[in-house]
Design a protein around this motif. Sequence first.
Motif, PDB file in Angstrom:
ATOM      1  N   ARG A  33      38.527  39.015 -71.821  1.00 38.80           N
ATOM      2  CA  ARG A  33      38.939  40.043 -72.141  1.00 38.80           C
ATOM      3  C   ARG A  33      40.322  39.823 -72.742  1.00 38.80           C
ATOM      4  NH1 ARG A  33      41.283  37.974 -66.270  1.00 38.80           N
ATOM      5  NH2 ARG A  33      39.798  36.364 -66.607  1.00 38.80           N
ATOM      6  N   GLN A  76      39.000  33.650 -70.600  1.00 37.53           N
ATOM      7  CA  GLN A  76      39.487  34.261 -71.112  1.00 37.53           C
ATOM      8  C   GLN A  76      39.994  35.228 -71.585  1.00 37.53           C
ATOM      9  OE1 GLN A  76      43.257  33.802 -67.795  1.00 37.53           O
ATOM     10  NE2 GLN A  76      41.821  31.683 -67.909  1.00 37.53           N
ATOM     11  N   ASN A 115      34.258  42.805 -71.138  1.00 34.69           N
ATOM     12  CA  ASN A 115      35.132  42.844 -70.434  1.00 34.69           C
ATOM     13  C   ASN A 115      36.746  42.516 -71.468  1.00 34.69           C
ATOM     14  OD1 ASN A 115      34.464  43.155 -68.052  1.00 34.69           O
ATOM     15  ND2 ASN A 115      33.170  41.435 -68.577  1.00 34.69           N
ATOM     16  N   ILE A 116      36.533  43.435 -72.947  1.00 29.92           N
ATOM     17  CA  ILE A 116      38.120  42.858 -73.626  1.00 29.92           C
ATOM     18  C   ILE A 116      38.532  44.231 -73.055  1.00 29.92           C
ATOM     19  CG2 ILE A 116      38.587  43.502 -75.951  1.00 29.92           C
ATOM     20  CD1 ILE A 116      37.580  40.302 -75.165  1.00 29.92           C
ATOM     21  N   ARG A 117      39.628  44.490 -72.744  1.00 27.42           N
ATOM     22  CA  ARG A 117      40.914  44.781 -72.235  1.00 27.42           C
ATOM     23  C   ARG A 117      41.911  45.359 -73.561  1.00 27.42           C
ATOM     24  NH1 ARG A 117      43.400  44.390 -67.604  1.00 27.42           N
ATOM     25  NH2 ARG A 117      44.034  46.664 -67.947  1.00 27.42           N
ATOM     26  N   VAL A 187      46.298  42.143 -68.077  1.00 34.67           N
ATOM     27  CA  VAL A 187      45.204  41.996 -68.776  1.00 34.67           C
ATOM     28  C   VAL A 187      44.322  40.452 -67.847  1.00 34.67           C
ATOM     29  CG1 VAL A 187      43.777  41.408 -70.562  1.00 34.67           C
ATOM     30  CG2 VAL A 187      45.172  43.161 -70.229  1.00 34.67           C
ATOM     31  N   THR A 190      44.259  40.505 -64.085  1.00 39.16           N
ATOM     32  CA  THR A 190      42.612  41.438 -63.448  1.00 39.16           C
ATOM     33  C   THR A 190      41.407  41.420 -63.429  1.00 39.16           C
ATOM     34  OG1 THR A 190      42.108  42.304 -65.705  1.00 39.16           O
ATOM     35  CG2 THR A 190      43.861  43.161 -64.476  1.00 39.16           C
ATOM     36  N   PRO A 192      37.570  39.658 -64.011  1.00 34.38           N
ATOM     37  CA  PRO A 192      36.093  40.982 -65.190  1.00 34.38           C
ATOM     38  C   PRO A 192      35.306  41.250 -64.047  1.00 34.38           C
ATOM     39  CG  PRO A 192      36.171  38.270 -65.315  1.00 34.38           C
ATOM     40  CD  PRO A 192      37.109  38.404 -64.212  1.00 34.38           C
ATOM     41  N   GLN A 193      34.489  42.471 -65.093  1.00 36.92           N
ATOM     42  CA  GLN A 193      34.081  43.638 -64.583  1.00 36.92           C
ATOM     43  C   GLN A 193      32.596  42.772 -63.794  1.00 36.92           C
ATOM     44  OE1 GLN A 193      32.737  46.747 -67.410  1.00 36.92           O
ATOM     45  NE2 GLN A 193      35.013  47.286 -67.198  1.00 36.92           N
ATOM     46  N   SER A 196      29.503  40.764 -65.412  1.00 40.44           N
ATOM     47  CA  SER A 196      29.439  39.796 -67.357  1.00 40.44           C
ATOM     48  C   SER A 196      29.180  38.403 -66.334  1.00 40.44           C
ATOM     49  CB  SER A 196      30.764  40.235 -67.254  1.00 40.44           C
ATOM     50  OG  SER A 196      31.505  39.410 -66.441  1.00 40.44           O
TER      51      SER A 196
END
Length: 196
Positions: A33, A76, A115-117, A187, A190, A192-193, A196
């Motif tokens: 993320r 992560q 999933n990078i936020r 971040v 949360t 990951p979507q 993924s």
Amino acid sequence: MDSLLAAVRACRLCEAELPLGPRPVVQLGAGARILIIGQAPGTRVHATGIPWNDPSGNTLRRWLDLDRETFYDADQVAIMPMGFCYPGRGKSGDLPPRPECAPTWHARILAALPNIRLTLLIGLYAQRYYLDKRFRTLTDTVRHWREFAPDRLPLPHPSPRNRRWLMQNPWFEQDTVPALQARVHEVLSTKPQAGS
């Protein structure tokens, strides 16, 4: 991801220009993320093959408020420098990252990191490549970090060579680092979507 990592690690694109030979150093996981885009490995990182495994990494982990276990968990935190291999030494420090890496690999790697936020752009090379040119200096870019947040944050390089910069810009550790730490923890809290 495994085939992409294998391809990156087998890269010999600029082998003739590398004084210590090729040893691409990246850390990639599809669930990551946070993405850290720095400059290029130094000699210590080249020797171990572990990104940010040096005094600069110690400072960076302190700024992020992350322990080594979390920092080195590829699901992560992803790490993709501007140049994947040690570029050699110049008159006043390491040479700039090799210019071939980012155009060759970055888009492919970014496509594999859904999933990078939060992307941390560490140092002038990463900031010039990924941010607009409205700010002329690294100091101005980092000072205006709120204009890129919450998805991207420009940071100075955490090298011991930058102690003078940190002393001249106390606002960075007083104001920016606490905001950075809060965003990092937000971040990473949360999931990951799905898929993924």
